[in-house]
Design a protein around this motif. Structure first.
Motif, mmCIF file in Angstrom:
data_model
loop_
_atom_site.group_PDB
_atom_site.id
_atom_site.type_symbol
_atom_site.label_atom_id
_atom_site.label_comp_id
_atom_site.label_asym_id
_atom_site.label_seq_id
_atom_site.Cartn_x
_atom_site.Cartn_y
_atom_site.Cartn_z
ATOM 1 N N GLU A 82 -7.465 5.964 3.605
ATOM 2 C CA GLU A 82 -8.861 5.870 4.041
ATOM 3 C C GLU A 82 -9.387 7.246 4.421
ATOM 4 O O GLU A 82 -8.635 8.127 4.815
ATOM 5 C CB GLU A 82 -8.985 4.930 5.242
ATOM 6 C CG GLU A 82 -8.595 3.489 4.934
ATOM 7 C CD GLU A 82 -8.511 2.610 6.162
ATOM 8 O OE1 GLU A 82 -8.566 1.382 5.999
ATOM 9 O OE2 GLU A 82 -8.365 3.148 7.285
ATOM 10 N N VAL A 108 -16.340 -0.990 6.075
ATOM 11 C CA VAL A 108 -15.399 -0.462 5.093
ATOM 12 C C VAL A 108 -15.998 -0.570 3.694
ATOM 13 O O VAL A 108 -16.553 -1.613 3.322
ATOM 14 C CB VAL A 108 -14.067 -1.244 5.120
ATOM 15 C CG1 VAL A 108 -13.075 -0.658 4.109
ATOM 16 C CG2 VAL A 108 -13.467 -1.241 6.517
ATOM 17 N N ASN A 110 -14.611 -0.481 -0.064
ATOM 18 C CA ASN A 110 -13.335 -0.604 -0.760
ATOM 19 C C ASN A 110 -13.452 -0.183 -2.222
ATOM 20 O O ASN A 110 -14.331 -0.653 -2.943
ATOM 21 C CB ASN A 110 -12.854 -2.056 -0.703
ATOM 22 C CG ASN A 110 -12.570 -2.519 0.717
ATOM 23 O OD1 ASN A 110 -11.642 -2.049 1.351
ATOM 24 N ND2 ASN A 110 -13.386 -3.439 1.217
ATOM 25 N N TRP A 121 -14.119 -9.539 -0.896
ATOM 26 C CA TRP A 121 -12.971 -9.275 -0.039
ATOM 27 C C TRP A 121 -12.891 -10.351 1.037
ATOM 28 O O TRP A 121 -13.862 -10.640 1.724
ATOM 29 C CB TRP A 121 -13.087 -7.898 0.601
ATOM 30 C CG TRP A 121 -13.159 -6.799 -0.415
ATOM 31 C CD1 TRP A 121 -14.278 -6.160 -0.851
ATOM 32 C CD2 TRP A 121 -12.065 -6.242 -1.156
ATOM 33 N NE1 TRP A 121 -13.951 -5.232 -1.812
ATOM 34 C CE2 TRP A 121 -12.595 -5.250 -2.018
ATOM 35 C CE3 TRP A 121 -10.691 -6.471 -1.166
ATOM 36 C CZ2 TRP A 121 -11.801 -4.507 -2.878
ATOM 37 C CZ3 TRP A 121 -9.896 -5.714 -2.021
ATOM 38 C CH2 TRP A 121 -10.447 -4.752 -2.857
ATOM 39 N N GLY A 126 -8.057 -8.069 1.901
ATOM 40 C CA GLY A 126 -9.049 -7.009 2.035
ATOM 41 C C GLY A 126 -10.217 -7.478 2.867
ATOM 42 O O GLY A 126 -10.470 -8.675 2.992
ATOM 43 N N THR A 128 -14.343 -6.132 4.604
ATOM 44 C CA THR A 128 -15.424 -5.142 4.629
ATOM 45 C C THR A 128 -15.757 -4.687 6.049
ATOM 46 O O THR A 128 -16.704 -3.947 6.257
ATOM 47 C CB THR A 128 -16.690 -5.712 3.968
ATOM 48 O OG1 THR A 128 -17.059 -6.933 4.627
ATOM 49 C CG2 THR A 128 -16.441 -6.000 2.489
ATOM 50 N N HIS A 167 -12.182 3.317 1.757
ATOM 51 C CA HIS A 167 -10.829 2.781 1.588
ATOM 52 C C HIS A 167 -10.448 2.789 0.111
ATOM 53 O O HIS A 167 -11.034 2.054 -0.688
ATOM 54 C CB HIS A 167 -10.759 1.357 2.141
ATOM 55 C CG HIS A 167 -9.374 0.799 2.178
ATOM 56 N ND1 HIS A 167 -9.117 -0.532 2.405
ATOM 57 C CD2 HIS A 167 -8.163 1.394 2.010
ATOM 58 C CE1 HIS A 167 -7.807 -0.729 2.374
ATOM 59 N NE2 HIS A 167 -7.212 0.421 2.138
ATOM 60 N N VAL A 169 -8.293 1.382 -1.907
ATOM 61 C CA VAL A 169 -7.379 0.245 -1.772
ATOM 62 C C VAL A 169 -6.265 0.296 -2.813
ATOM 63 O O VAL A 169 -5.080 0.253 -2.493
ATOM 64 C CB VAL A 169 -8.148 -1.086 -1.907
ATOM 65 C CG1 VAL A 169 -7.228 -2.250 -1.559
ATOM 66 C CG2 VAL A 169 -9.371 -1.105 -1.019
#
Length: 254
Positions: A82, A108, A110, A121, A126, A128, A167, A169
């Protein structure tokens, strides 16, 4: 108010430099290195971070060790994959200067590869928004291997809406599926250790309900085929964890 930025990592030499570079607004950076064998320690030292090295089997245990090592009034948890956007950095400093609350959710963004995926997500695959900004002493992780639960002391404040944690991911689809395998293996170990792995019927229902939540409730359909993939992985996580615990319990026992 003194702000500590906390990074927990394991063999993240490729991603750690950019992560640490985004934390220059913090008064202190603490890096927890769990069974690390690459150049992460040298990278963290060069960036001026304080380092805590060790071996922790449980995610909750190593994250709590990192929190205990922080000396700031507030702690911002950031993973090695991140980066804190400049707008979020500004918002965090403004929040801790005036907040009367114990903790705040942080937005967040992603990415899978270069693609920003905003919708779909859900669950443990995952999110947000994450509760990463908190007063030291307000947050404790529970003793679990993957996505441990949280215990809070104090009151939640308003969600920060400016900027985001960037992020990274997964690098690609193959990386996403490897993460599903890794997460479900860790979860299977928790299930076997608990002595209650659940039922096939219950986890089949969870597959459907979680996939529906991802694709419909969290609007994964807006991402096209990516939304289908994300819904599948979101639903598969608990079912695959259960199947590993049921069919191969010996492989997932302490």
């Amino acid at each position: 108010m003194k702000l500590s930025a906390l990074v927990v990592a394991r063999n993240e030499q490729d991603r750690l430099p950019d992560c640490l570079a985004s934390l220059g607004f913090a008064d202190e950076v603490v890096v927890v290195l769990d069974r690390t064998t690459d150049a992460s320690a040298a990278i963290a030292r060069a960036a001026g971070a304080r380092i805590l090295e060790g071996a922790w089997e449980l995610e909750g245990e190593r994250r709590n060790a990192g929190i205990d090592a922080c000396t700031g009034d507030w702690v911002l948890e950031v993973d090695a994959d991140e980066r804190v956007s400049p707008d979020l950095a500004q918002a965090v400093r403004a929040t801790i200067a005036t907040s009367a609350f114990a903790w705040h959710q942080v937005p967040v963004d992603n990415y899978v590869g270069d693609r920003l995926i905003r919708h779909g997500w859900a669950g443990s695959f995952g999110t947000t928004s994450v509760p990463r900004l908190f007063r030291r002493g307000a947050k404790r992780w529970r003793m679990q291997r993957v996505h441990p639960g949280l215990d809070w002391t104090g009151t939640q404040g308003p969600k920060i809406t400016q900027g985001a944690l960037i992020h990274l991911v997964d690098r690609d689809i193959a990386d996403m599926l490897k993460r599903l395998d890794r997460y479900s293996t860790a979860k299977a170990r928790d299930l076997v250790a608990s002595g209650d792995i659940g039922s096939l019927a219950g986890n089949c229902r969870r597959f459907v309900s979680r996939a529906f939540k991802s694709y419909v409730s969290r609007r994964g359909y807006k991402e096209g085929a990516w939304g289908v993939l994300l819904a599948f992985c979101t639903g598969a996580f608990p079912l695959l964890s259960y199947l590993k615990a049921r069919l191969e319990p010996g492989k997932h026992r302490e």
